[in-house]
Design an enzyme around this catalytic site. Structure first.
Site: not given
Length: 547
Positions: A266, A284, A304-305, A287, A200-201
């Site tokens: 990651g 993006t 989900e970018l 991703g 997650t971000a």
């Protein structure tokens, strides 16, 4: 003898002085942490301390690099987290796989009951957890609480879904090899994929995990979470809440495991064939790297970018809806939502009026400490984001843009910048086509519907979009095949936000993934088409006979 004795004394006092200095430095460092200040004593209600374990797999640990979490509103240290080593990652994956063997055997409605309890546990700490999100991420307090509420809401949704997921019984008519006539059944079976890795971000450190976690769990999966390195305390606090529910139900803690870390963790998750689905939320650029690593092993990904989202305002629009929508969607979370409005396209006949009204509203936005209830706009998350903000404004000026409002870094502690409006740029200016994760709104002037729709679709991302109009024909053209190419297509509401019951996600460089509602649950499961012969015959298709 005397000289040796004297040297011993000198060395003793030198060593003692060094130890006292180190002790003083450690004490001073500890005293400067926000968690030790009375004002932030509430952090301990979440089980946090000066130094926190960043690994959970049924047991807490963390032997890797120690990182400090900072508050974006003043850049002061909050507390520290010990990240995972690769050895701890390996251990956690194995424990997660073992936990899946237990979890997958539990009926879906009973899994839903556990998710219901997770939602209730979050409800009990919604204000204090929302305060942590505000403190560590930088979004205003009401948004922090609202983000935790999203996790709660998706838990409620998932509980109901746990009694509804399933496949159809289909008419049987396969004639390739076996003539499946009477005495045959054709059904679809849906089973969990296994281990879901969730990356997650920073901008939604609770909600995005919640969307994935709640749905993945009721589908029968276990989860391994790697949160953003700049919001590790939120990851730890949420995991403590979830872990307590699992422990109270005598379930393996590794059903919902966590490994705090950076790109190393990651990358390991993306390349690991034991991780059956990698759900990644972020830029993006990153991703794309995740997708390539997962595809290299023929794994599954859910991306989900980015988003370069537009609001299109036609001449018949209700400007009393347009102005607050544009302001909220462009300055909310200080422009750090993936659904933030970055392009405001105005019909030429109303361009000047709308710019004037939006700029006036911008100047009324209350800027301040994010945990102050009256604040509407807080800081950017990092100092690097401030640099990106300044660079984008400079590029916009060089490409012909005019700063109508904002454009400066604010002279106060923390990462505060002025929300900014820029006009005069071409619709295809390089900076307009660049998603900069900061509060800059590019205002563009169009003349025709075809022009506006084309401009909306010409950027690489395809997340969220919205038009403001009263023309119902235009509404349905916008929703149709020649309208918006985004995953979220709105009318008379802004681009930001998400409905729990709908599938959230976008097209093109946004990644194509879908989370939360509708049939997003299918991304967390694998489908089998099953033909069952319950007769005593085996008639072959195509007239083939074996004598």
């Amino acid at each position: 003898m005397q000289r040796c004795f004297t040297l011993t004394i000198v060395r003793h006092w030198a060593l003692r002085k060094k130890l006292l200095t180190i002790s003083y430095q450690q004490s001073a460092a500890m005293s400067t942490l926000l968690i030790n200040q009375p004002k932030y004593a509430w952090l301990k209600e979440l089980g946090l301390s000066e130094d926190n374990d960043g690994v959970y797999n049924g047991n807490w640990g963390g032997k890797g690099e120690v990182i400090t979490s900072y508050c974006p509103a003043n850049n002061e240290p909050i507390a520290r987290v010990r990240q995972a080593t690769m050895a701890e990652y390996e251990e956690t994956v194995q424990k997660s796989r073992d936990a899946w063997k237990v979890w997958a055997d539990i009926p879906a409605p009973k899994r839903g009951e556990i998710v219901r309890q997770i939602g209730d546990a979050l409800r009990k700490k919604i204000k204090v957890l929302g305060s942590l999100v505000s403190l560590e991420m930088g979004k205003i307090y009401v948004e922090g609480v609202g983000e935790v509420q999203e996790y709660v809401d998706v838990c409620d949704y998932a509980v109901g879904l746990s009694r509804m997921i399933g496949g159809p019984v289909l008419p049987s008519e396969s004639k390739c090899f076996v003539d499946t006539g009477p005495g045959h059944a054709l059904i679809e079976m849906w089973n969990p994929v296994g281990l879901v890795g969730i990356i997650t971000a920073f901008n939604f450190p609770v909600a995005v995990y919640g969307w994935n976690n709640a749905i993945a769990l009721i589908c029968g999966n276990v989860c391994l979470w790697k949160g953003a390195p700049t919001t590790p305390l939120t990851s730890v606090a949420v995991t403590k809440i979830v872990a307590e529910v699992l422990e109270q139900n005598n379930l393996p803690g590794a059903i919902c495991s966590m490994t705090c870390g950076g790109a190393d963790i990651g990358t390991a998750m993306s390349k690991d064939e034991r991780v059956d689905l990698v759900s990644f939320t972020g830029s993006t650029q990153v991703g794309k790297m995740v997708a390539m690593m997962v595809q290299e092993r023929f794994g599954r990904n859910l991306l989900e970018l980015g988003g370069n989202n537009a609001i299109i305002v036609f001449e018949d629009a209700d400007l009393n809806l347009v102005v607050p929508s544009a302001v909220f969607a462009s300055v909310g979370t200080a422009g750090q939502r993936c659904t933030t409005t970055r392009r405001l396209m105005l019909h030429g006949s109303i361009h000047d009026v709308v710019v004037e009204r939006v700029a006036k509203a911008y100047k009324q936005v209350r800027i301040g400490d994010p945990w102050d209830p009256s604040t509407m706009y807080g800081p950017l998350h990092t100092k690097q984001a401030v640099d990106q903000y300044l660079a984008a404004i400079e590029q916009a000026k060089q490409q012909g843009g005019t700063v109508v409002c904002g454009g400066k870094v604010m002279e106060r502690p923390g990462n505060y910048v002025e929300p900014t409006i820029i006009t005069g740029l071409a619709h295809d200016a390089p900076i307009v086509h660049t998603e900069t994760f900061v509060p800059i709104l590019y205002v563009l002037k169009f003349q025709t519907e075809e022009e506006a729709f084309a401009w909306n679709n010409e950027v690489k991302q395809g997340l969220s979009s919205s038009i403001f109009t009263k023309d119902m024909g235009r509404v349905f053209r916008w929703l149709g095949p020649k309208g918006s190419d985004c995953g979220i297509v709105n009318v008379n509401i802004p681009t930001s936000g998400a409905e729990i019951g709908g599938a959230f996600g976008g097209e093109k460089h946004t990644g194509g993934g879908r989370e939360s509602g509708s049939d997003s649950w299918k991304q967390y499961m694998r489908r089998s088409t099953c033909t069952i012969n319950y007769s005593k015959d085996l008639p072959l298709a195509q007239g083939i006979k074996f004598e």
